[in-house]
Design an enzyme around this catalytic site. Sequence first.
Site, PDB file in Angstrom:
ATOM      1  N   VAL A 132       6.132  -7.369   4.587  1.00 22.01           N
ATOM      2  CA  VAL A 132       7.010  -5.660   4.727  1.00 22.01           C
ATOM      3  C   VAL A 132       7.902  -5.424   6.271  1.00 22.01           C
ATOM      4  CG1 VAL A 132       6.654  -3.178   4.919  1.00 22.01           C
ATOM      5  CG2 VAL A 132       5.578  -4.521   3.324  1.00 22.01           C
TER       6      VAL A 132
ATOM      7  N   GLU B  86      -2.287 -14.270  11.577  1.00 24.70           N
ATOM      8  CA  GLU B  86      -2.309 -12.948  11.453  1.00 24.70           C
ATOM      9  C   GLU B  86      -4.113 -13.288  12.519  1.00 24.70           C
ATOM     10  OE1 GLU B  86      -0.411 -10.297   8.487  1.00 24.70           O
ATOM     11  OE2 GLU B  86      -3.034 -10.423   8.316  1.00 24.70           O
TER      12      GLU B  86
ATOM     13  N   ARG C 227       6.590   3.043   8.107  1.00 25.73           N
ATOM     14  CA  ARG C 227       6.458   3.113   7.207  1.00 25.73           C
ATOM     15  C   ARG C 227       6.875   4.241   6.327  1.00 25.73           C
ATOM     16  NH1 ARG C 227       2.680  -1.921   4.482  1.00 25.73           N
ATOM     17  NH2 ARG C 227       3.375  -3.246   6.510  1.00 25.73           N
TER      18      ARG C 227
ATOM     19  N   ASN D  54      -0.162 -14.977   5.908  1.00 26.26           N
ATOM     20  CA  ASN D  54       0.473 -14.459   4.688  1.00 26.26           C
ATOM     21  C   ASN D  54       1.005 -15.533   3.989  1.00 26.26           C
ATOM     22  OD1 ASN D  54       0.156 -11.312   5.440  1.00 26.26           O
ATOM     23  ND2 ASN D  54      -0.686 -12.388   4.149  1.00 26.26           N
TER      24      ASN D  54
ATOM     25  N   GLU E  47      -5.908 -14.256   8.705  1.00 28.79           N
ATOM     26  CA  GLU E  47      -5.135 -14.869   7.752  1.00 28.79           C
ATOM     27  C   GLU E  47      -4.182 -15.242   7.665  1.00 28.79           C
ATOM     28  OE1 GLU E  47      -4.996 -12.729   4.939  1.00 28.79           O
ATOM     29  OE2 GLU E  47      -4.333 -10.992   5.895  1.00 28.79           O
TER      30      GLU E  47
ATOM     31  N   GLY F  63      -4.156  -7.125   1.058  1.00 29.31           N
ATOM     32  CA  GLY F  63      -4.043  -5.156   1.092  1.00 29.31           C
ATOM     33  C   GLY F  63      -4.797  -4.435   1.836  1.00 29.31           C
TER      34      GLY F  63
ATOM     35  N   HIS G 298      -4.766  -5.783  15.871  1.00 28.48           N
ATOM     36  CA  HIS G 298      -3.617  -6.912  15.515  1.00 28.48           C
ATOM     37  C   HIS G 298      -2.446  -7.463  15.688  1.00 28.48           C
ATOM     38  CE1 HIS G 298      -2.974  -8.126  10.728  1.00 28.48           C
ATOM     39  NE2 HIS G 298      -1.354  -8.241  11.583  1.00 28.48           N
TER      40      HIS G 298
ATOM     41  N   ARG H  28       4.252 -15.383   3.121  1.00 30.84           N
ATOM     42  CA  ARG H  28       5.188 -15.192   1.552  1.00 30.84           C
ATOM     43  C   ARG H  28       6.182 -13.868   3.420  1.00 30.84           C
ATOM     44  NH1 ARG H  28       3.239  -9.798   2.855  1.00 30.84           N
ATOM     45  NH2 ARG H  28       1.258  -9.884   2.507  1.00 30.84           N
TER      46      ARG H  28
ATOM     47  N   LYS I 214     -16.088  -9.655   3.111  1.00 29.69           N
ATOM     48  CA  LYS I 214     -15.175  -9.998   2.708  1.00 29.69           C
ATOM     49  C   LYS I 214     -14.691 -10.963   1.914  1.00 29.69           C
ATOM     50  CE  LYS I 214     -11.557  -9.683   6.830  1.00 29.69           C
ATOM     51  NZ  LYS I 214     -10.830 -10.780   7.713  1.00 29.69           N
TER      52      LYS I 214
HETATM   53  P1  ADP Z   1      -5.729  -7.933   3.939  1.00 29.67           P
HETATM   54  O1  ADP Z   1      -5.134  -8.751   3.823  1.00 29.67           O
HETATM   55  O2  ADP Z   1      -6.300  -7.297   3.291  1.00 29.67           O
HETATM   56  O3  ADP Z   1      -4.280  -7.165   5.155  1.00 29.67           O
HETATM   57  P2  ADP Z   1      -7.522  -8.621   7.082  1.00 29.67           P
HETATM   58  O4  ADP Z   1      -7.925  -9.714   6.901  1.00 29.67           O
HETATM   59  O5  ADP Z   1      -5.187  -9.323   7.042  1.00 29.67           O
HETATM   60  O6  ADP Z   1      -6.571  -8.735   5.487  1.00 29.67           O
HETATM   61  O7  ADP Z   1      -7.385  -7.344   7.459  1.00 29.67           O
HETATM   62  C1  ADP Z   1      -6.450  -6.326   7.265  1.00 29.67           C
HETATM   63  C2  ADP Z   1      -6.657  -5.805   8.732  1.00 29.67           C
HETATM   64  O8  ADP Z   1      -8.200  -4.853   8.360  1.00 29.67           O
HETATM   65  C3  ADP Z   1      -6.646  -6.249  10.562  1.00 29.67           C
HETATM   66  O9  ADP Z   1      -5.763  -5.729  10.602  1.00 29.67           O
HETATM   67  C4  ADP Z   1      -8.019  -5.471  11.187  1.00 29.67           C
HETATM   68  O10 ADP Z   1      -7.385  -4.488  11.585  1.00 29.67           O
HETATM   69  C5  ADP Z   1      -9.213  -5.157  10.082  1.00 29.67           C
HETATM   70  N1  ADP Z   1      -9.830  -6.527   9.677  1.00 29.67           N
HETATM   71  C6  ADP Z   1     -10.198  -7.995   8.844  1.00 29.67           C
HETATM   72  N2  ADP Z   1     -10.636  -8.585   9.721  1.00 29.67           N
HETATM   73  C7  ADP Z   1     -11.862  -7.572  10.774  1.00 29.67           C
HETATM   74  C8  ADP Z   1     -12.593  -8.022  11.938  1.00 29.67           C
HETATM   75  N3  ADP Z   1     -13.446  -9.414  11.497  1.00 29.67           N
HETATM   76  N4  ADP Z   1     -13.118  -7.304  12.592  1.00 29.67           N
HETATM   77  C9  ADP Z   1     -12.738  -6.368  12.890  1.00 29.67           C
HETATM   78  N5  ADP Z   1     -11.396  -5.920  11.639  1.00 29.67           N
HETATM   79  C10 ADP Z   1     -10.796  -6.616  11.082  1.00 29.67           C
END
Ligand code: ADP
Length: 456
Positions: free
Chosen positions: A301, A281, A344, A296, A294, A170, A214, A298, A164
């Site tokens: 949506v 989240e 959406r 957010n 993480e 996004g 999520h 702000r 990551k």
């Molecule tokens: P962004 O800030 O780009 O939205 P996130 O960290 O919130 O990124 O993750 C977005 C989505 O990606 C999550 O809802 C999940 O579906 C997937 N995801 C993120 N991290 C993981 C992980 N460690 N394992 C499995 N899926 C993940």
Amino acid sequence: MRRPLLSFDKVLIANRGEIALRVVRACREMGIASVVVYSEADAHSLPVHLADEAICIGGPAPRDSYLNIPAIISAALISGAQAIHPGYGFLSEDFDFAEVCKEHGLVFIGPPPEVLQRFHDKSETRGALRDIGVPVVPGSEGLLRTASEALRVAEAIGYPIMLKARAGGGGRGMRRVSSPSELQRMWEQARAEARSSFGDEGIYLEKNLEGVRHIEAQILVDDAGAAVCLGERDCSIQRRHQKILEEAPSPTLSEELRRSIARTATDAAAELGYRGLGTFEFLVDRSGNFYFIEVNARLQVEHTVTECITGIDLVKEQLRLATGEPLSFSPEQVWINGHAIECRINAEDPANNFAPMAGTVQTYLAPSGPGIRIDSHLFPGYEVPAYYDSLLAKVIAWGRDRAEAIARMQRALDELTITGIVTNVAFHKRVLGSDIFRSGEVTTHLLDMLGVEAIA
Ligand code: ADP
């Protein structure tokens, strides 16, 4: 602490589309004059038409307009606005922008710059939450410096893993990796991509959790540090890590787990000095374990589904908090009532790998009737610009229970007519009609795993 103002007289909105309109509406209801800034591509748009004032700040490319800090600040000063609402995306989590607002005596409607900075780095935020005892997805302690360090951490936690970008967002900047050789191959590529997309090559690693949902907690924290959680949203229906349908409350959480996630979010927010509105989240597995991913910092949506089940206007609360006022309600006054779903509606073609579509809307007929809310900047003749995200409308359905919300959403999508541009409406209808969605047993990988065609 900021000096309490009772309310703003005038607020500038540094955004476009449905969210600019959403903020214009909140301002109007509060007796606050609104100023919308817009790009040349948005001259004939609904927020420009409905705001009290509108100022063109540059060309269509975001860097010339919605990311153009000097132009936005000048517009605020010239129009006499006291505060700037950034909406979501664009400058909404940009701590430099929040700082510049402050230097010019403008209130940034969002967390203070130092809070935005603290939560901007996803890897550091993980560390901060882990240090105060919040479960995070197993992974690296901080950023990874070399491929061999990444290989060592991955070996210890087990594949598959997720690389990551610390500055990602996004749904972008994430890569699933299933073996050491793949990791070796992907490492430089992931860094280069992070550098070119986010201007920052910092990478960290998490275990890739399979079969998870999520779940995110909506919180509000006033200037005195009192934190309230307005329940959770379930955003498991995603495509390539991007949310497409959200609901509240989650159909599968036990009361105990729901309370535990809410308490974790509010305690962490209070302990880490969070201020304003925000979302924590988490990923939740089948056994009810939850892992932070993480923050957010702000408005999101999908804030609408929380508004529907609580009756609380989140944008108005944001405006209130930004003046230093306390929230308009106490935690005891938060009641979760019924169930809400948001679809959406995007200008994209499901038959063509969801490619974004530009074009002109020929006819537009919005659904209405019991339990339906539409947040949209569409009108017949509206030209969808190619420069921005593809969100056209949010259809939100409320029902006394989930079954009623689904039935209302299906009825609303049957009524919705948009011609002249390809949308994902038919795709939403298939999701809503599928057994897997109706059972509530959806996980984040569902659509990618089964393929869109499997939702029938
Ligand atoms: P962004 O800030 O780009 O939205 P996130 O960290 O919130 O990124 O993750 C977005 C989505 O990606 C999550 O809802 C999940 O579906 C997937 N995801 C993120 N991290 C993981 C992980 N460690 N394992 C499995 N899926 C993940």
